[in-house]
Design a protein around this motif. Structure first.
Motif, mmCIF file in Angstrom:
data_model
loop_
_atom_site.group_PDB
_atom_site.id
_atom_site.type_symbol
_atom_site.label_atom_id
_atom_site.label_comp_id
_atom_site.label_asym_id
_atom_site.label_seq_id
_atom_site.Cartn_x
_atom_site.Cartn_y
_atom_site.Cartn_z
ATOM 1 N N LEU E 6 -9.869 0.877 -13.608
ATOM 2 C CA LEU E 6 -9.073 1.978 -13.069
ATOM 3 C C LEU E 6 -9.543 2.341 -11.661
ATOM 4 O O LEU E 6 -10.646 2.021 -11.260
ATOM 5 C CB LEU E 6 -9.194 3.206 -13.971
ATOM 6 C CG LEU E 6 -8.603 3.057 -15.373
ATOM 7 C CD1 LEU E 6 -8.700 4.393 -16.114
ATOM 8 C CD2 LEU E 6 -7.141 2.618 -15.311
ATOM 9 N N ARG E 7 -8.656 3.030 -10.948
ATOM 10 C CA ARG E 7 -8.970 3.538 -9.598
ATOM 11 C C ARG E 7 -9.616 2.436 -8.726
ATOM 12 O O ARG E 7 -9.002 1.377 -8.538
ATOM 13 C CB ARG E 7 -9.871 4.769 -9.702
ATOM 14 C CG ARG E 7 -9.176 5.912 -10.505
ATOM 15 C CD ARG E 7 -10.037 7.130 -10.603
ATOM 16 N NE ARG E 7 -11.356 6.863 -11.154
ATOM 17 C CZ ARG E 7 -11.600 6.662 -12.458
ATOM 18 N NH1 ARG E 7 -10.641 6.737 -13.345
ATOM 19 N NH2 ARG E 7 -12.817 6.394 -12.861
ATOM 20 N N LYS E 9 -12.530 0.945 -9.388
ATOM 21 C CA LYS E 9 -13.594 0.291 -10.153
ATOM 22 C C LYS E 9 -13.452 -1.225 -10.066
ATOM 23 O O LYS E 9 -12.347 -1.764 -9.977
ATOM 24 C CB LYS E 9 -13.551 0.731 -11.623
ATOM 25 C CG LYS E 9 -13.832 2.193 -11.831
ATOM 26 C CD LYS E 9 -15.199 2.607 -11.324
ATOM 27 C CE LYS E 9 -15.428 4.090 -11.537
ATOM 28 N NZ LYS E 9 -16.638 4.565 -10.820
ATOM 29 N N ILE E 76 -21.864 -2.854 -19.145
ATOM 30 C CA ILE E 76 -20.909 -2.732 -20.240
ATOM 31 C C ILE E 76 -20.764 -4.093 -20.916
ATOM 32 O O ILE E 76 -20.698 -5.122 -20.238
ATOM 33 C CB ILE E 76 -19.567 -2.172 -19.706
ATOM 34 C CG1 ILE E 76 -18.769 -1.560 -20.839
ATOM 35 C CG2 ILE E 76 -18.762 -3.186 -18.928
ATOM 36 C CD1 ILE E 76 -17.939 -0.389 -20.374
ATOM 37 N N ILE E 85 -19.732 -2.675 -14.099
ATOM 38 C CA ILE E 85 -18.602 -1.998 -13.452
ATOM 39 C C ILE E 85 -19.171 -1.065 -12.398
ATOM 40 O O ILE E 85 -20.115 -0.331 -12.667
ATOM 41 C CB ILE E 85 -17.754 -1.198 -14.464
ATOM 42 C CG1 ILE E 85 -17.043 -2.145 -15.431
ATOM 43 C CG2 ILE E 85 -16.724 -0.340 -13.743
ATOM 44 C CD1 ILE E 85 -16.022 -1.459 -16.343
ATOM 45 N N PHE F 68 -15.979 3.416 -20.984
ATOM 46 C CA PHE F 68 -16.616 4.529 -20.280
ATOM 47 C C PHE F 68 -18.118 4.293 -20.258
ATOM 48 O O PHE F 68 -18.655 3.500 -21.034
ATOM 49 C CB PHE F 68 -16.277 5.867 -20.948
ATOM 50 C CG PHE F 68 -16.285 5.838 -22.438
ATOM 51 C CD1 PHE F 68 -17.472 6.006 -23.137
ATOM 52 C CD2 PHE F 68 -15.116 5.599 -23.155
ATOM 53 C CE1 PHE F 68 -17.484 5.960 -24.517
ATOM 54 C CE2 PHE F 68 -15.125 5.561 -24.539
ATOM 55 C CZ PHE F 68 -16.309 5.734 -25.231
ATOM 56 N N GLU F 88 -10.628 12.240 -17.576
ATOM 57 C CA GLU F 88 -9.969 10.981 -17.220
ATOM 58 C C GLU F 88 -10.717 10.278 -16.068
ATOM 59 O O GLU F 88 -10.770 9.061 -16.004
ATOM 60 C CB GLU F 88 -8.518 11.235 -16.808
ATOM 61 C CG GLU F 88 -7.737 9.940 -16.634
ATOM 62 C CD GLU F 88 -6.272 10.179 -16.284
ATOM 63 O OE1 GLU F 88 -5.975 11.098 -15.503
ATOM 64 O OE2 GLU F 88 -5.429 9.436 -16.800
ATOM 65 N N GLY F 89 -11.304 11.066 -15.195
ATOM 66 C CA GLY F 89 -12.037 10.480 -14.076
ATOM 67 C C GLY F 89 -13.278 9.716 -14.482
ATOM 68 O O GLY F 89 -13.872 9.005 -13.677
ATOM 69 N N ASP F 90 -13.701 9.849 -15.725
ATOM 70 C CA ASP F 90 -14.861 9.103 -16.224
ATOM 71 C C ASP F 90 -14.454 7.851 -16.996
ATOM 72 O O ASP F 90 -15.318 7.144 -17.520
ATOM 73 C CB ASP F 90 -15.717 9.995 -17.125
ATOM 74 C CG ASP F 90 -16.465 11.047 -16.316
ATOM 75 O OD1 ASP F 90 -16.825 10.767 -15.168
ATOM 76 O OD2 ASP F 90 -16.687 12.142 -16.845
ATOM 77 N N VAL F 91 -13.159 7.595 -17.100
ATOM 78 C CA VAL F 91 -12.713 6.358 -17.750
ATOM 79 C C VAL F 91 -12.827 5.224 -16.737
ATOM 80 O O VAL F 91 -12.331 5.332 -15.610
ATOM 81 C CB VAL F 91 -11.262 6.483 -18.263
ATOM 82 C CG1 VAL F 91 -10.815 5.184 -18.927
ATOM 83 C CG2 VAL F 91 -11.142 7.641 -19.239
ATOM 84 N N LEU F 92 -13.524 4.149 -17.128
ATOM 85 C CA LEU F 92 -13.784 3.051 -16.198
ATOM 86 C C LEU F 92 -12.673 2.004 -16.216
ATOM 87 O O LEU F 92 -12.390 1.379 -15.194
ATOM 88 C CB LEU F 92 -15.113 2.381 -16.557
ATOM 89 C CG LEU F 92 -16.344 3.280 -16.497
ATOM 90 C CD1 LEU F 92 -17.564 2.539 -17.029
ATOM 91 C CD2 LEU F 92 -16.603 3.752 -15.073
#
Lengths: 96, 96, 96, 96, 96, 96, 96
Positions: E6-7, E9, E76, E85, F68, F88-92
């Motif tokens: 996401l974002r 990453k 991870i 990550i 995460f 949500e900002g901590d979801v990788l």
């Protein structure tokens, strides 16, 4: 010794044992071994400007009874008495 | 050695025992074993700009007696005397 | 080895014992066991931009004597001599 | 292995003992037991944008000799050699 | 198990011993006892918005070899393999 | 007990051992001694406003499988089951 | 003693053992040895202004059952009962 707090600082007399206030409020508390979390406001600063230059007048008034976290206030000895000073933003609630 | 503080810095002579000031104020305190929380202002910086470029002139004046938290000031030895320097934003109140 | 500090960095020769400066200032200090809090400015960076893009020219000048907190400066060995580098914002005052 | 630093990162070969550089600079230092605070720039990133979206091209150039705080750089092993990477904002000064 | 970061990453396979990559790059490293600082990019997020709402597309691409600080990535386990990550802003450089 | 997460909070059932999900995904993992880094989304908050007052709807959906960091989520016991809540900002990443 | 929370503060009675609430919700929990993460809202502050001066009214209402992280609330003794005070931003979810 009279203290004029600055900005949004509030001078507080901590209440650390059961006592009846003028207005009849009973404030029970454990026996002085814990740090007080309640106090009577003795004096307040005029207020402070935020980061955008807006002035916020202090809303807490002398005579208010307030709640605060155990380690928010700075202890300060005035005329031999341990008083507390904390910012208005650290006041959690008003005791009515 | 004369010190000109910069920005909003304030040079303070800490008061750590009972003494009568010129204006007759009695300042009782514990016996020098605790860090002082009161002091007499010796010199002040001109003021400082905030993040938006606005200049804030220092309002504390030399000769004021002030309150501060125990660990706010920086200790500094000037001509053999331990003085304190702290920012105006760390002054909690004025002793009147 | 000649050093050109960047941004608002200031290169300082720490003064950690009593010495008489060119201008006749006596700077007494404890015997080198404490970290110095005074120093002579050797070189300064040109200044730096703040978060809004405004440039602030460094106001401290080479030859100034300055005060700073014990742990503000970075120690750096230049030609075998321990010098200090610190930002102008960490200078507490000017010794006159 | 060739490294292209990103943003304002600077790849540096640390100088931790006395050596004479190409330009004849003598860089004396303690015997490799302390972390180096000087280095030769090997490669630089193109620059970075600040919080307001303004791009700032990196001003440090390959071949520059720079000063930095002991713990600012990240150590990284490239082709068996310990090199340093640090941001331009952590460079304290230029050695001339 | 396929991972879509996401974002900003970046999913990375760490390289912790000498290996020859497809493009012929030799990546020597110490014997797996140190945390890897190099890796091959397996997948990237689309990018992220900054505090002012501007979108920044991720520039690192799958297949890139990258450098990072030892403790930047989050480890991870994916299908039994330890992958990393990290955010694009923690990538120090590209290995060419 | 039904939970409605607030703002951008996500309620997650952690997956800490090999299990086959409804959609047939095999999620192998070490034997429950490590903190889980994967989970199934049970419920999501509506989204949150950023510092500029812009609303960002949550994009993660119930039923998604997410990655995460080990210590990002807050553990919370719901009806006797250990669930996780994280922003949500901590979801990788998303597991597809 | 009646408490009026300030700003976005919320006064909560923590639920640390199985109990049936008025609305019939069963809230099982471990036996009081862990810090509670659920509570019944007793009183709420009016709301608070953000950094841009926008007022945000508190959305949590007295009577709501809420979730929070173990160490978010400040413990405070009111009339001999341990209650919690926390900011609305520390509420993770609503129990329905």
């Amino acid at each position: 010794m009279q203290i004029q707090p600055l900005r949004d600082k509030i001078l507080v007399r901590p209440l650390d044992e059961e006592k009846e206030t003028k207005s009849g409020i009973i404030i029970p508390d454990t026996a002085g071994t814990e740090r007080p979390q309640k106090g009577e406001v003795l004096a307040v600063g005029p207020g402070k400007k935020d980061d955008n230059g807006r002035f916020h007048a202090t809303e807490i008034k002398p005579g208010d009874y307030i709640l605060f976290a155990k380690y928010s206030p700075t202890e300060i000895k005035i005329d031999g008495e341990e008083l507390f000073i904390l910012g208005e933003g650290d006041v959690l609630g008003i005791i009515k």
